[in-house]
Structure formats: C-alpha cells, structure tokens
Design a protein around this motif. Structure first.
Motif, PDB file in Angstrom:
ATOM      1  N   ARG A 247    -101.077  58.664 -55.218  1.00  0.00           N
ATOM      2  CA  ARG A 247    -101.578  59.017 -56.387  1.00  0.00           C
ATOM      3  C   ARG A 247    -102.954  57.901 -56.599  1.00  0.00           C
ATOM      4  NH1 ARG A 247     -99.190  57.443 -62.432  1.00  0.00           N
ATOM      5  NH2 ARG A 247    -100.840  57.343 -63.703  1.00  0.00           N
TER       6      ARG A 247
ATOM      7  N   VAL B  13     -95.528  56.993 -52.749  1.00  0.00           N
ATOM      8  CA  VAL B  13     -94.154  57.060 -52.379  1.00  0.00           C
ATOM      9  C   VAL B  13     -93.849  57.958 -51.160  1.00  0.00           C
ATOM     10  CG1 VAL B  13     -91.988  57.559 -53.404  1.00  0.00           C
ATOM     11  CG2 VAL B  13     -93.393  56.974 -54.921  1.00  0.00           C
TER      12      VAL B  13
ATOM     13  N   VAL C 241     -94.160  60.627 -59.971  1.00  0.00           N
ATOM     14  CA  VAL C 241     -95.232  59.784 -59.846  1.00  0.00           C
ATOM     15  C   VAL C 241     -96.478  59.901 -60.594  1.00  0.00           C
ATOM     16  CG1 VAL C 241     -96.961  59.375 -58.035  1.00  0.00           C
ATOM     17  CG2 VAL C 241     -94.656  59.658 -57.280  1.00  0.00           C
TER      18      VAL C 241
ATOM     19  N   VAL D  93     -88.689  53.937 -58.958  1.00  0.00           N
ATOM     20  CA  VAL D  93     -88.948  55.293 -58.441  1.00  0.00           C
ATOM     21  C   VAL D  93     -87.654  56.087 -58.379  1.00  0.00           C
ATOM     22  CG1 VAL D  93     -90.528  56.765 -57.257  1.00  0.00           C
ATOM     23  CG2 VAL D  93     -91.356  54.849 -57.771  1.00  0.00           C
TER      24      VAL D  93
END
Length: 200
Positions: free
Chosen positions: A145, A163, A190, A40
């Motif tokens: 998410r 995150v 994301v 990420v």
C-alpha cells in the motif's frame, strides 16, 4: 520528471522491499516511532529488524512471535522515503521491477487497486521460485500500500506498508488453491488499515 536523487531513493526503497530482504535478527531501532504491535489478520506483529541506510530512507520489518528470518511465514514491513515524488511515480518504479522479474519468473502476477479519493494505490502480487529441492520451493504473496504522507515534523515522503505471506514446499499447492477464494480479503483489510504515524 524525476531527479536523479529522487529516482535513486525510490529505486532503493523498492529494492529494500523486494522478496527475501528480511535479515538475521539483530537489535532493531524504531527509527519511525511506530507503536507496536501492528495488527493484521488478527496477528500482532512486533519490530524485528530495521535499517536507515541513507538520510532519506527508513525500513522496519515486523514478525509475529515464533517467526524468524530468513524463512519467515508472515511479515509486515513499513518503509518510508523522504521525497517530493508522487505515489504514481513510486508505483511505476515497483511495476518496472515486477515486469523485469516476469521475464525470468513466469509465476509473477500482480494487480493494481487505486483509491481516487485518497490518491493511494495497492499492488497485490504473487512471486516465487523453483528450487532444486522441492522443500525449498517458495511462493510469496505481497500486498503493498503506497501513501503520500507528511511526518509530524512536516517532512513529506512516501509510506510503503506491506504484508507478506510465504509458503514453502508442500504448503504451496493448498495455499494457491485457497488463495483463489480468499484473494480479496487481505487487500480489503490492508486498504482499510489505519496506517502508522511517522515520527522521525
């Protein structure tokens, strides 16, 4: 209507996803069978902590090299709860938690992004604290998410991918200034990530 067992699982999942849950290092078990690193923002995250507190709930936390609990700078977490509940029910539970925080913490802010095609939802939130010592002040930006998934073995559940980025003390003001322009970047990343396949 949520049954008591489903509600307990959802509340527990979201409590475990609350800020500051990162624990001191100890041997981590890859309960979910997730391949690492997870990438990420061009960073590779590796499994650093995990928990399986009851039969339906799994949590795994990932850090980049050099970062440590509890005062991490960036973390990825993957939570999974075995449940027949929906993404909307899980999101509503998280929003009630955030609304509760707002009553005593005015810095709390959040926005919700939905994907009608997939049924997924994202919560982008900002939280923080004001400590007696400015060096210990904290601001945390979390992007959650939510996705309804089926494991390889056919079990259904909710996957919560998060995150988290933290700043402390004198880093906070420049972070918030930069966030005004950069806010959509992490949400977009994301939302497009290929989420891990859960293998119980």
């Amino acid at each position: 209507m949520l049954t008591n067992s489903v509600l307990i699982s959802l509340v527990t999942l979201l409590m475990l996803s609350a800020p500051g849950y990162g624990q001191p290092p100890k041997p981590a078990v890859n309960f979910l069978g997730i391949q690492t690193p997870i990438f990420v923002q061009k960073n590779g995250y590796r499994l650093s902590w995990s928990a399986h507190p009851d039969a339906s709930l799994y949590k795994q936390e990932y850090l980049v090299a050099g970062d440590n609990f509890p005062k991490y700078k960036s973390m990825v977490s993957v939570d999974f709860v075995l449940t027949e509940s929906t993404v909307d029910q899980a999101v509503d539970t998280k929003l009630r938690e955030l609304e509760g925080l707002k009553r005593t913490n005015p810095i709390v802010q959040y926005t919700i992004v939905g994907n009608a095609a997939t049924g997924e939802k994202i919560i982008d939130c900002l939280i923080g604290n004001n400590a007696a010592d400015e060096q210990n002040n904290l601001v945390e930006r979390d992007v959650f998410r939510f996705k309804a998934v089926k494991t390889k073995s056919g079990k259904r559940g909710i996957l919560l991918f998060m995150v988290s980025n933290r700043k402390y003390g004198p880093e906070i003001t420049p972070f918030l200034t930069k966030l005004k322009a950069d806010k959509p970047l992490l949400v977009n990343e994301v939302s497009k990530l290929t989420l891990p396949i859960i293998q119980l």
